[in-house]
Design a protein around this motif. Structure first.
Motif, mmCIF file in Angstrom:
data_model
loop_
_atom_site.group_PDB
_atom_site.id
_atom_site.type_symbol
_atom_site.label_atom_id
_atom_site.label_comp_id
_atom_site.label_asym_id
_atom_site.label_seq_id
_atom_site.Cartn_x
_atom_site.Cartn_y
_atom_site.Cartn_z
ATOM 1 N N GLN A 170 -7.752 -14.019 2.721
ATOM 2 C CA GLN A 170 -8.475 -15.004 3.456
ATOM 3 C C GLN A 170 -7.476 -15.517 4.525
ATOM 4 O O GLN A 170 -8.006 -15.596 5.907
ATOM 5 N N ARG A 171 -6.220 -15.484 4.353
ATOM 6 C CA ARG A 171 -5.032 -16.001 5.170
ATOM 7 C C ARG A 171 -5.169 -14.873 6.566
ATOM 8 O O ARG A 171 -4.922 -15.204 7.721
ATOM 9 N N LEU A 172 -5.355 -13.504 6.307
ATOM 10 C CA LEU A 172 -5.490 -12.470 7.269
ATOM 11 C C LEU A 172 -6.685 -12.546 7.961
ATOM 12 O O LEU A 172 -6.632 -12.308 9.247
ATOM 13 N N LYS A 173 -7.943 -12.891 7.401
ATOM 14 C CA LYS A 173 -9.010 -13.283 8.055
ATOM 15 C C LYS A 173 -9.080 -14.181 9.086
ATOM 16 O O LYS A 173 -9.145 -14.442 10.126
ATOM 17 N N GLU A 174 -8.197 -15.204 8.588
ATOM 18 C CA GLU A 174 -8.119 -16.475 9.242
ATOM 19 C C GLU A 174 -7.028 -16.223 10.744
ATOM 20 O O GLU A 174 -7.304 -16.929 11.442
ATOM 21 N N SER A 175 -6.289 -15.199 10.606
ATOM 22 C CA SER A 175 -5.347 -14.889 11.673
ATOM 23 C C SER A 175 -5.727 -13.922 12.366
ATOM 24 O O SER A 175 -5.281 -13.388 13.319
ATOM 25 N N ALA A 176 -7.063 -13.235 12.205
ATOM 26 C CA ALA A 176 -7.621 -11.900 12.820
ATOM 27 C C ALA A 176 -7.398 -12.195 14.547
ATOM 28 O O ALA A 176 -7.659 -13.448 14.836
ATOM 29 N N PRO A 177 -7.261 -11.284 15.018
ATOM 30 C CA PRO A 177 -7.214 -9.757 14.537
ATOM 31 C C PRO A 177 -5.574 -9.660 13.888
ATOM 32 O O PRO A 177 -4.724 -9.880 14.241
ATOM 33 N N SER A 178 -5.921 -8.998 12.755
ATOM 34 C CA SER A 178 -4.726 -8.789 11.822
ATOM 35 C C SER A 178 -4.733 -7.306 11.302
ATOM 36 O O SER A 178 -5.848 -6.708 11.269
ATOM 37 N N ARG A 179 -3.547 -6.919 10.418
ATOM 38 C CA ARG A 179 -3.559 -5.436 9.810
ATOM 39 C C ARG A 179 -3.080 -5.721 8.815
ATOM 40 O O ARG A 179 -2.066 -6.273 8.331
ATOM 41 N N VAL A 180 -3.518 -4.662 7.715
ATOM 42 C CA VAL A 180 -2.854 -4.259 6.496
ATOM 43 C C VAL A 180 -2.464 -2.709 6.583
ATOM 44 O O VAL A 180 -3.359 -2.015 6.761
ATOM 45 N N VAL A 181 -1.177 -2.548 6.191
ATOM 46 C CA VAL A 181 -0.471 -1.013 6.481
ATOM 47 C C VAL A 181 -0.171 -0.789 4.995
ATOM 48 O O VAL A 181 0.828 -1.520 4.609
ATOM 49 N N ASN A 182 -0.572 0.165 4.512
ATOM 50 C CA ASN A 182 -0.229 0.603 3.143
ATOM 51 C C ASN A 182 0.674 1.880 3.118
ATOM 52 O O ASN A 182 0.198 3.073 3.697
ATOM 53 N N VAL A 183 1.781 1.952 2.731
ATOM 54 C CA VAL A 183 2.782 3.131 2.832
ATOM 55 C C VAL A 183 2.394 3.990 1.548
ATOM 56 O O VAL A 183 2.683 3.474 0.459
ATOM 57 N N SER A 184 1.876 5.208 1.929
ATOM 58 C CA SER A 184 1.483 6.134 0.699
ATOM 59 C C SER A 184 2.587 7.377 0.836
ATOM 60 O O SER A 184 3.584 6.934 1.074
ATOM 61 N N SER A 185 1.956 8.683 0.734
ATOM 62 C CA SER A 185 2.764 9.575 0.648
ATOM 63 C C SER A 185 2.023 10.979 0.773
ATOM 64 O O SER A 185 0.925 11.066 0.234
ATOM 65 N N VAL A 186 2.814 12.090 1.369
ATOM 66 C CA VAL A 186 1.871 13.159 1.356
ATOM 67 C C VAL A 186 1.680 13.781 -0.062
ATOM 68 O O VAL A 186 0.812 14.656 -0.241
ATOM 69 N N ALA A 187 2.503 13.012 -0.842
ATOM 70 C CA ALA A 187 2.290 13.566 -2.405
ATOM 71 C C ALA A 187 0.854 13.240 -2.940
ATOM 72 O O ALA A 187 0.522 13.879 -3.741
ATOM 73 N N HIS A 188 0.292 12.224 -2.195
ATOM 74 C CA HIS A 188 -1.181 12.061 -2.716
ATOM 75 C C HIS A 188 -2.137 13.366 -2.691
ATOM 76 O O HIS A 188 -3.302 13.204 -3.495
ATOM 77 N N ASN A 189 -1.870 14.209 -1.764
ATOM 78 C CA ASN A 189 -2.549 15.575 -1.825
ATOM 79 C C ASN A 189 -2.586 16.181 -3.309
ATOM 80 O O ASN A 189 -3.497 17.089 -3.742
ATOM 81 N N PHE A 190 -1.355 15.783 -4.243
ATOM 82 C CA PHE A 190 -1.424 16.457 -5.291
ATOM 83 C C PHE A 190 -2.140 15.442 -6.429
ATOM 84 O O PHE A 190 -1.926 15.801 -7.716
ATOM 85 N N GLY A 191 -2.358 14.234 -6.089
ATOM 86 C CA GLY A 191 -2.982 13.407 -7.328
ATOM 87 C C GLY A 191 -4.362 13.440 -7.511
ATOM 88 O O GLY A 191 -5.240 14.379 -6.842
#
Length: 333
Positions: A170-191
């Motif tokens: 809700q706070r992200l929407k109130e501040s839009a334009p806003s972003r969520v950045v999720n740090v994943s990994s190339v290892a997801h290919n093996f998941g």
């Protein structure tokens, strides 16, 4: 006899030449790998963030800390969300000193505790009027269980961030334009996603082999990419966009939970073939700062470039089912 000796000498020379060529080829390959893959692309955005507020989880060390320094230099108010108060506050002072900004704060957040995640979100909403960027950076590779009985890597790498993001939406929407950045990994290919395992809370606790641990880590990173895929669909029209990414193999304190002797043995190798935290945070910064990135919301990035993923990482039905199960597990429904 002389002819035989000459032939032997010839073959010895050829053998030495071949060995030299192979060594030269290896050195050349290693050099180009270091220059192209390890150094990689840099975030080229000149964006300033004065008046913006950013939350970076796991920012007391590694790429999270370097991300915090860069964003503070650009004028953002940076909230460093970390589990350890001692390490978090010490890192906060480092970030202030390196960035030249005093607009940096520490807030306690233990992603292995759903209660801690809720407490963080409640405190944040009470104290902060904006949230322009949420960077879900924290991650770990180790066995164990969370306070709520989930496998530690699944609980921290996915479920804690899932709950945190939803509680701050809700706070992200109130501040839009806003972003969520999720740090994943190339290892997801093996998941892979085993819903029966998740339903039974059997996301590996202790006493596992390296292969088992690597598999559950890869599974948790696939959860990150699927979460981003589904989050994008649910955020359309809100002004909030989201991205997942592979930062590269990082030579940082991520290995602090691994065998000390192995770490010392591998250090000279990782120093050459792995990215430094400064190099490793570039794709996080790209997804956070790059202008006109909104059309690529929901995509997966590596080396500051949008990449295609396997079908399993963009499967609508799996992403939706994972979202619904995560809602149930985290107590959102």
């Amino acid at each position: 006899m002389t002819q035989l000796l000459n032939q032997m000498s010839f073959f010895l020379v050829i053998q030495h030449v071949v060995r030299f060529d192979l060594r030269a080829l290896f050195v050349a390959a290693a050099y180009f790998y270091h220059e192209i893959v390890v150094k990689g692309q840099k975030c080229t955005s000149n964006a300033k963030l004065h008046g913006k507020t950013v939350v970076v989880t796991g920012s007391n060390t590694g790429i999270g800390k370097r991300t915090a320094v860069d964003l503070a230099k650009r004028g953002a108010r940076v909230i460093m969300a970390c589990r350890s108060r001692e390490r978090g506050e010490r890192a906060m002072e480092d970030v202030k000193r390196e960035s030249g900004s005093n607009n940096v704060a520490f807030m306690p957040l233990d992603l292995a505790s759903l209660k801690s995640v809720r407490n963080f979100a409640e405190s944040y909403i009470k104290s902060e009027q904006r949230l322009d960027i949420l960077i879900n950076n924290a991650g770990l590779y180790m066995e164990g269980r969370t306070e709520d009985g989930f496998g530690l890597m699944f609980g921290v790498n996915h479920l804690g961030h899932f709950l945190l993001t939803n509680l701050l939406l809700q706070r992200l929407k109130e501040s839009a334009p806003s972003r969520v950045v999720n740090v994943s990994s190339v290892a997801h290919n093996f998941g892979h996603i085993d819903f029966d395992c998740l339903h039974q809370h059997k996301a590996l606790g202790t006493g596992n082999s390296f292969r088992q641990l690597m598999q559950i880590y890869s599974d948790s990173k696939l959860c990150n990419v699927l979460f981003t895929h589904e989050l994008h669909k649910r955020l359309q029209g809100t002004g909030v966009t989201c991205y997942s990414l592979h930062p590269g193999a990082i030579n940082s304190e991520f290995d602090r939970n691994m065998n000390r002797v192995l770490v010392l043995f591998m250090k000279p190798i990782t120093s050459f073939f792995f990215k430094s935290p400064e190099q490793g945070c570039q794709t996080s910064l790209h997804c956070t700062l790059q202008e006109a990135l909104e059309p690529l919301s929901g995509r997966y990035f590596s080396n500051c470039t949008a990449r295609n993923v396997f079908a399993k990482a963009r499967d609508d039905a799996t992403a939706k089912k994972l979202w619904e199960l995560s809602e149930s597990m985290s107590g959102l429904v």
